[in-house]
Design a protein around this motif. Structure first.
Motif, mmCIF file in Angstrom:
data_model
loop_
_atom_site.group_PDB
_atom_site.id
_atom_site.type_symbol
_atom_site.label_atom_id
_atom_site.label_comp_id
_atom_site.label_asym_id
_atom_site.label_seq_id
_atom_site.Cartn_x
_atom_site.Cartn_y
_atom_site.Cartn_z
ATOM 1 N N LYS B 27 0.809 -1.226 0.000
ATOM 2 C CA LYS B 27 0.000 0.000 0.000
ATOM 3 C C LYS B 27 0.847 1.284 0.000
ATOM 4 C CE LYS B 27 -3.863 2.255 2.309
ATOM 5 N NZ LYS B 27 -4.849 2.193 3.381
ATOM 6 N N TYR B 28 1.951 1.270 0.752
ATOM 7 C CA TYR B 28 2.642 2.540 0.999
ATOM 8 C C TYR B 28 4.041 2.691 0.401
ATOM 9 C CZ TYR B 28 -0.945 3.981 4.287
ATOM 10 O OH TYR B 28 -2.134 4.376 4.830
ATOM 11 N N GLN B 29 4.631 1.585 -0.058
ATOM 12 C CA GLN B 29 6.064 1.676 -0.368
ATOM 13 C C GLN B 29 6.421 2.750 -1.403
ATOM 14 O OE1 GLN B 29 8.029 -1.682 -2.042
ATOM 15 N NE2 GLN B 29 6.431 -2.169 -3.513
ATOM 16 N N ARG B 37 13.081 10.025 -1.276
ATOM 17 C CA ARG B 37 13.970 10.357 -2.404
ATOM 18 C C ARG B 37 14.032 11.867 -2.627
ATOM 19 N NH1 ARG B 37 15.352 7.716 -7.514
ATOM 20 N NH2 ARG B 37 16.818 9.143 -8.493
ATOM 21 N N ARG B 38 12.902 12.542 -2.455
ATOM 22 C CA ARG B 38 12.904 14.001 -2.679
ATOM 23 C C ARG B 38 13.708 14.732 -1.600
ATOM 24 N NH1 ARG B 38 7.341 12.809 -4.173
ATOM 25 N NH2 ARG B 38 7.389 12.694 -6.446
ATOM 26 N N PHE B 50 15.038 4.131 2.954
ATOM 27 C CA PHE B 50 13.734 3.472 2.858
ATOM 28 C C PHE B 50 13.761 2.100 3.551
ATOM 29 C CE2 PHE B 50 10.913 0.615 0.342
ATOM 30 C CZ PHE B 50 9.715 1.120 0.793
ATOM 31 N N GLN B 51 14.808 1.334 3.265
ATOM 32 C CA GLN B 51 14.891 -0.007 3.874
ATOM 33 C C GLN B 51 15.045 0.082 5.403
ATOM 34 O OE1 GLN B 51 17.172 -3.117 2.027
ATOM 35 N NE2 GLN B 51 17.196 -2.062 0.074
ATOM 36 N N ASN B 52 15.896 1.016 5.849
ATOM 37 C CA ASN B 52 16.050 1.199 7.305
ATOM 38 C C ASN B 52 14.728 1.599 7.954
ATOM 39 O OD1 ASN B 52 18.745 0.601 7.238
ATOM 40 N ND2 ASN B 52 19.406 2.734 7.146
ATOM 41 N N ILE B 77 8.308 8.505 10.592
ATOM 42 C CA ILE B 77 9.521 7.689 10.657
ATOM 43 C C ILE B 77 10.407 7.951 9.439
ATOM 44 C CG2 ILE B 77 10.394 5.297 10.542
ATOM 45 C CD1 ILE B 77 8.069 4.486 12.355
ATOM 46 N N CYS B 78 9.798 7.929 8.267
ATOM 47 C CA CYS B 78 10.573 8.125 7.034
ATOM 48 C C CYS B 78 11.159 9.536 6.964
ATOM 49 C CB CYS B 78 9.694 7.864 5.809
ATOM 50 S SG CYS B 78 9.238 6.131 5.660
ATOM 51 N N THR B 79 10.383 10.533 7.376
ATOM 52 C CA THR B 79 10.884 11.911 7.350
ATOM 53 C C THR B 79 12.083 12.060 8.276
ATOM 54 O OG1 THR B 79 8.631 12.689 6.966
ATOM 55 C CG2 THR B 79 10.210 14.341 7.689
ATOM 56 N N ASN B 80 11.976 11.541 9.490
ATOM 57 C CA ASN B 80 13.085 11.654 10.446
ATOM 58 C C ASN B 80 14.332 10.939 9.947
ATOM 59 O OD1 ASN B 80 11.622 13.140 12.239
ATOM 60 N ND2 ASN B 80 10.937 11.385 13.440
ATOM 61 N N GLU B 81 14.141 9.746 9.416
ATOM 62 C CA GLU B 81 15.293 8.988 8.893
ATOM 63 C C GLU B 81 15.961 9.751 7.744
ATOM 64 O OE1 GLU B 81 16.603 5.649 9.550
ATOM 65 O OE2 GLU B 81 15.630 6.026 11.454
ATOM 66 N N ALA B 82 15.142 10.284 6.851
ATOM 67 C CA ALA B 82 15.675 10.985 5.683
ATOM 68 C C ALA B 82 16.402 12.270 6.083
ATOM 69 C CB ALA B 82 14.547 11.296 4.711
ATOM 70 N N LEU B 83 15.817 13.024 7.012
ATOM 71 C CA LEU B 83 16.463 14.273 7.446
ATOM 72 C C LEU B 83 17.789 13.988 8.143
ATOM 73 C CD1 LEU B 83 13.446 16.373 8.795
ATOM 74 C CD2 LEU B 83 14.751 16.787 6.708
ATOM 75 N N THR B 84 17.798 12.949 8.986
ATOM 76 C CA THR B 84 19.040 12.585 9.679
ATOM 77 C C THR B 84 20.116 12.213 8.655
ATOM 78 O OG1 THR B 84 17.695 11.693 11.453
ATOM 79 C CG2 THR B 84 20.004 11.042 11.441
ATOM 80 N N HIS B 85 19.704 11.461 7.650
ATOM 81 C CA HIS B 85 20.651 11.047 6.608
ATOM 82 C C HIS B 85 21.172 12.262 5.835
ATOM 83 C CE1 HIS B 85 22.242 7.932 3.900
ATOM 84 N NE2 HIS B 85 22.127 8.877 2.985
#
Lengths: 144, 180
Positions: B27-29, B37-38, B50-52, B77-85
């Motif tokens: 549903k969400y991937q 990615r953006r 994404f995988q993490n 979760i995805c936003t935080n992971e992406a910003l940290t990265h």
């Protein structure tokens, strides 16, 4: 007029593929990326599930071993403390007995020392000395 | 489409976790991948993040209390992971943001955008964090302000103001880029 079944879904999918490049501003993914990543992640979480259970079991076992070791340690400590107390008590009693036994025969005293407090007077030479030499009581008191 | 509550129920059951995870991915991937990615720009980084993020989701699903919707929780979760990265990646680079973005996109085999698209990415990445996130979520994903508000924990009014500022800054950047 009729249209084939699923026509709009097909057109929608076709347009989505055609416009994906524009919508994503030049960014693409490898072909079949989403299928591949879904398969990869699914296998990762599947293999992780039993590992998690095992690690939980191992953790519980480790905690159990620690607790048992802790209990045994406390118990052995208690035992050694009670042994020490008993030893001290017997020594004190022995001193008390000495006061009343001024006329005690040195050989008997040697035997008494052996039986009452063997750990403190286990030196072989000293025992031999008590048993086979005729040591006056005063000297013996000084040694003690 | 599988109902979010049903996915959550599956994820929380010890025997149905894997089925729940498959349903969630299905549903969400794509939405979550493109959201990441953006922010991080390259496919390689987006794939890692994404995988993490998904593994994190799987591991913490049992503890999810349902204070927020599944959709909001996933985006957080995805936003935080992406910003940290992105922050880590920027820390290791001494160059300016525009140069940093240009280099990353140039080295990404899965980017073939033109100069205007590179300029747009440079302008978006140079924005303050919140403005960048609002712009990405509103412009590219057409999300409702109410949903963005839940994800970012900012009022709808604040988000509208941020989006307005973001658009003005991007316009100015693109015009300046076009003239020079």
């Amino acid at each position: 007029m009729q249209i084939p079944e699923g026509y709009f879904e097909e057109v929608h999918m076709h347009l989505k593929k055609q416009t994906a490049h524009l919508l994503n501003e030049g960014m693409q993914t490898p072909e079949d990326y989403f299928d591949q990543v879904q398969t990869k992640l699914a296998s990762q979480v599947e293999s992780n599930t039993p590992k998690t259970q095992w690690s939980t079991l191992l953790r519980v076992a480790a905690i159990g071993i620690l607790l048992v070791s802790g209990l045994l340690f406390i118990q052995s400590n208690d035992q050694s403390i009670s042994d020490q107390l008993a030893q001290q008590e017997s020594f004190e009693n022995f001193e008390f007995d000495l006061e009343d036994l001024e006329e005690l025969d040195p050989d008997l005293l040697g035997e008494l020392l052996l039986s009452e407090s063997p750990s403190m007077y286990s030196d072989d030479e000293l025992l031999e000395h008590f048993e086979y030499e005729d040591i006056p009581l005063e000297d013996l008191m000084e040694i003690i | 489409m599988t109902d979010d509550q049903h996915i959550l129920d599956l994820l929380k059951g010890s025997n149905t976790q894997n089925a729940g995870f498959s349903a969630l991915m299905h549903k969400y991937q794509e939405r979550l991948y493109w959201h990441i990615r953006r922010i991080v720009l390259t496919h390689e980084d987006a794939d890692d993040v994404f995988q993490n993020s998904m593994i994190k989701v799987f591991r913490s699903a049992a503890k999810f209390r349902g204070d927020a919707s599944l959709y909001t929780w996933l985006y957080r979760i995805c936003t935080n992971e992406a910003l940290t990265h992105l922050k880590k990646a920027k820390q290791h680079q001494a160059e300016e943001v525009s140069e940093f973005v240009a280099n990353r996109l140039k080295n990404d085999p899965y980017f073939d955008g033109d100069k205007v698209q590179v300029a747009l990415k440079q302008a978006v990445t140079a924005l303050p964090e919140k403005q960048m996130l609002v712009f990405n979520m509103k412009y590219y994903q057409n999300m409702k302000y109410e949903d963005i508000s839940q994800i970012l924990g900012t009022s709808v009014g604040g988000l509208k103001a941020s989006y307005h500022h973001a658009v003005k800054k991007i316009e100015s950047h693109i015009v300046h880029h076009h003239e020079s």
